[in-house]
Design an enzyme around this catalytic site. Structure first.
Site, short mmCIF file in Angstrom:
data_model
loop_
_atom_site.label_atom_id
_atom_site.label_comp_id
_atom_site.label_asym_id
_atom_site.label_seq_id
_atom_site.Cartn_x
_atom_site.Cartn_y
_atom_site.Cartn_z
N HIS A 94 0.93 -1.26 0.10
CA HIS A 94 0.01 0.04 0.16
C HIS A 94 0.99 1.11 -0.01
CE1 HIS A 94 -3.44 2.44 0.40
NE2 HIS A 94 -2.86 3.20 1.56
N SER A 95 0.50 2.44 -0.82
CA SER A 95 1.15 3.31 -1.07
C SER A 95 2.75 3.20 -1.27
CB SER A 95 0.98 4.34 0.48
OG SER A 95 1.38 5.49 0.01
N MET A 96 3.94 3.57 -0.59
CA MET A 96 5.11 3.42 -0.57
C MET A 96 5.21 1.85 -0.58
SD MET A 96 8.31 4.34 1.84
CE MET A 96 8.22 3.00 2.97
N SER A 123 -1.55 -0.97 -4.27
CA SER A 123 -2.75 -0.28 -3.71
C SER A 123 -2.19 1.26 -3.31
CB SER A 123 -3.32 -1.02 -2.34
OG SER A 123 -4.02 -0.30 -1.53
#
Length: 253
Positions: A94-96, A123
């Site tokens: 997720h994200s990074m 994500s």
């Protein structure tokens, strides 16, 4: 080999399932920790042996040296995961963590031409080839907190506790520096199929930026849009868990 991998400070197994037929590797967002994925581990433990990556500088690794570079992060995590590749693997970042999942998978594929993850879930993050001029890591502490509030990704109890926040700030800032200075290798792609999950109101990822993930795999790429902002996952755990479970079983996500 078993003792070596069990001793890794990078891997948390909240619900060990040694008899599983697949492994799910979860990589959290900037400033996040392995415990972010505890609910996913709990729900999917019947489908996979879930490995949650714990970055340095937080929780039980608070005293460990920070990493402020995505390449160093990816090199280290890929090395830590190699003893765990005896089963088919699904990545969820997720994200990074989405960028790290991509870069780790890319390194593992380069090291072993026969390796390919069952699926890679990216994500809450724009494609590696899409950049924005962001400088959260250069802000003062109040500026970093404003960004965290904008993304609604940090427990309000932590934001309200100055002592806890000050302890966490170096790790948060280091992660932001890593992701904001990241630049992908031109033409970087993986063989693994990619499923992109994005919120329709995410201030940090547009639909066009999410769609751009298609150019980063030679396999299939599916885009799933959910109502919500950057942390849309919280409101859609059921459908997202189902998608991951399908991928773990070898079904198309």
């Amino acid at each position: 080999m078993g003792a070596q991998r069990e001793d890794s400070v990078w891997i948390r197994r909240f619900h060990p399932m040694p008899e599983s037929r697949a492994r799910l590797v979860c990589l959290p967002h900037a400033g996040g920790s392995a415990s972010f994925f505890f609910p996913m581990s709990q729900t999917l433990s019947s489908s996979a042996d879930v490995l949650c990556v714990q970055y340095p500088g937080r929780q039980d690794r608070r005293q460990d040296a920070l990493i402020e570079n995505i390449d160093e992060y990816a090199d280290t995590i890929a090395a830590e995961l190699k003893p765990w590749l005896d089963l088919p693997v699904v990545f969820f970042g997720h994200s990074m963590g989405a960028v790290l999942a991509f870069e780790v998978a890319r390194r593992l594929e380069e090291a072993d031409p026969e390796f390919s993850a069952l699926a890679l879930f990216a994500s809450g993050r724009r494609a590696p080839s899409r950049y924005r001029d962001e400088n959260v890591h250069r802000r003062d502490d109040d500026g970093v907190v404003r960004e965290m509030k904008l993304l609604s990704g940090t427990d309000s109890r932590v934001l309200g506790n100055e002592e806890i926040l000050r302890m966490a700030m170096p790790a948060i800032r280091g992660d932001y520096k890593a992701i904001e200075t990241y630049r992908s290798v031109p033409g970087a792609a993986v063989r693994s199929p990619i499923t992109v999950l994005t919120g329709d109101n995410d201030p940090r990822t547009s639909l066009e930026e999410a769609e751009a993930w298609r150019s980063h795999t030679t396999g299939a790429c599916h885009i799933r849009v959910f109502p919500g902002g950057h942390f849309f996952l919280a409101g859609h755990q059921g459908p997202i868990m189902s998608l991951v479970a399908e991928a773990l079983s070898g079904s198309r996500p």
